[in-house]
Design an enzyme around this catalytic site. Structure first.
Site, PDB file in Angstrom:
ATOM      1  N   GLU A   1      -1.429  -9.084   3.470  1.00  0.00           N
ATOM      2  CA  GLU A   1      -0.805  -9.459   4.751  1.00  0.00           C
ATOM      3  C   GLU A   1      -1.785  -9.492   5.917  1.00  0.00           C
ATOM      4  OE1 GLU A   1      -0.807  -4.986   5.187  1.00  0.00           O
ATOM      5  OE2 GLU A   1      -0.858  -6.461   3.572  1.00  0.00           O
TER       6      GLU A   1
ATOM      7  N   HIS B   1      -3.643  -5.267   0.279  1.00  0.00           N
ATOM      8  CA  HIS B   1      -3.112  -5.780   1.548  1.00  0.00           C
ATOM      9  C   HIS B   1      -3.308  -7.296   1.657  1.00  0.00           C
ATOM     10  CE1 HIS B   1      -2.323  -1.933   3.626  1.00  0.00           C
ATOM     11  NE2 HIS B   1      -3.371  -1.483   2.966  1.00  0.00           N
TER      12      HIS B   1
ATOM     13  N   CYS C   1       0.841  -1.202   0.000  1.00  0.00           N
ATOM     14  CA  CYS C   1       0.000   0.000   0.000  1.00  0.00           C
ATOM     15  C   CYS C   1       0.879   1.257   0.000  1.00  0.00           C
ATOM     16  CB  CYS C   1      -0.993  -0.034   1.149  1.00  0.00           C
ATOM     17  SG  CYS C   1      -2.412   1.065   0.856  1.00  0.00           S
TER      18      CYS C   1
END
Length: 235
Positions: free
Chosen positions: A180, A178, A89
């Site tokens: 993660e 994202h 990001c």
């Protein structure tokens, strides 16, 4: 052990599901807190891997957040030598800027919530293949976008913002979304980003939580495959 420096801009946007993958690949992790720790005291060429995480500020906010200039210089030094670097990001936007590309507010409104990505042909033959739309949705949480840097390869898009992921050189990966995140960790996001959620049309905590329950566990499985595949390319 190998060393990984993690540049973090806000406490709750951490490594998430990337942490166990780094541990499995024998990386010792050190967090650098942007705006608090002095990144100028760190040699950008020493770490085996640098990961730059997300945050609610813009690359172009250097007048308000002068440390961004130091981050960009840090990244430029690594990228000039094609050293392993991952951006998520804001981190991906910083990499794009360090490579000479423009980063700016998106014209299609904020992209916040769960949705699949569309892979380019190159993306289908990259570690991002594990995030193919028939495999999982991913979390999007951004209002800015970027142009592709010269020499980069587009890996993923969405209908709203076409530049969602790119690779550059042999060891650089920049992602706008994202992969993660974890379901447990996102509860902290819902608190920390409460004002942004409330001010973004068609976005609510209840819907984000419902979609997280639906998609997060699958994403964690597929993201681990992504990280494993990408980290293997750094050997």
């Amino acid at each position: 052990m190998k060393t990984a420096i993690i540049i973090r801009h806000i406490a709750f946007e951490d490594l998430g599901n990337l942490a166990p993958a780094l541990k499995q690949h024998d990386y010792a992790v050190t967090y650098i807190e942007a705006g608090y720790d002095d990144i100028m005291q760190i040699d950008p060429l020493v770490a085996d891997l640098v990961v730059v995480l997300g945050g609610p500020i813009g690359v172009y906010d250097e007048s308000d957040y002068p440390f961004l200039s130091d981050e960009l210089n840090f990244l430029e030094s690594r990228l000039n030598l094609d050293l392993p670097t991952l951006g998520l990001c804001l981190g991906g936007q910083l990499i794009a800027s360090a490579l000479g590309a423009k980063v700016y507010p998106g014209t299609q409104g904020k992209e916040v919530g769960w949705a699949p990505i569309d892979l380019s042909e190159a993306g289908k033959h990259s570690p991002l293949a594990h995030l193919a739309p028939d495999e999982t949705s991913v979390l999007h949480w951004h209002g800015d976008t970027f142009d592709l840097p010269n020499g980069s390869t587009l890996l993923a898009s969405t209908s709203k913002y076409p530049n969602q992921a790119f690779s550059w050189g042999k060891h650089c990966l920049a992602l706008q979304f994202h992969p993660e995140v974890t379901a447990r960790g996102l509860e902290r996001w819902f608190i920390g980003h409460a004002s942004e959620i409330a001010s973004t049309p068609d976005v609510s905590v209840n819907q984000l939580r419902l979609d997280t329950k639906r998609y997060a566990s699958r994403l964690e499985i597929q993201a681990f495959k992504l990280w494993n595949a990408w980290l293997k390319t750094l050997v």
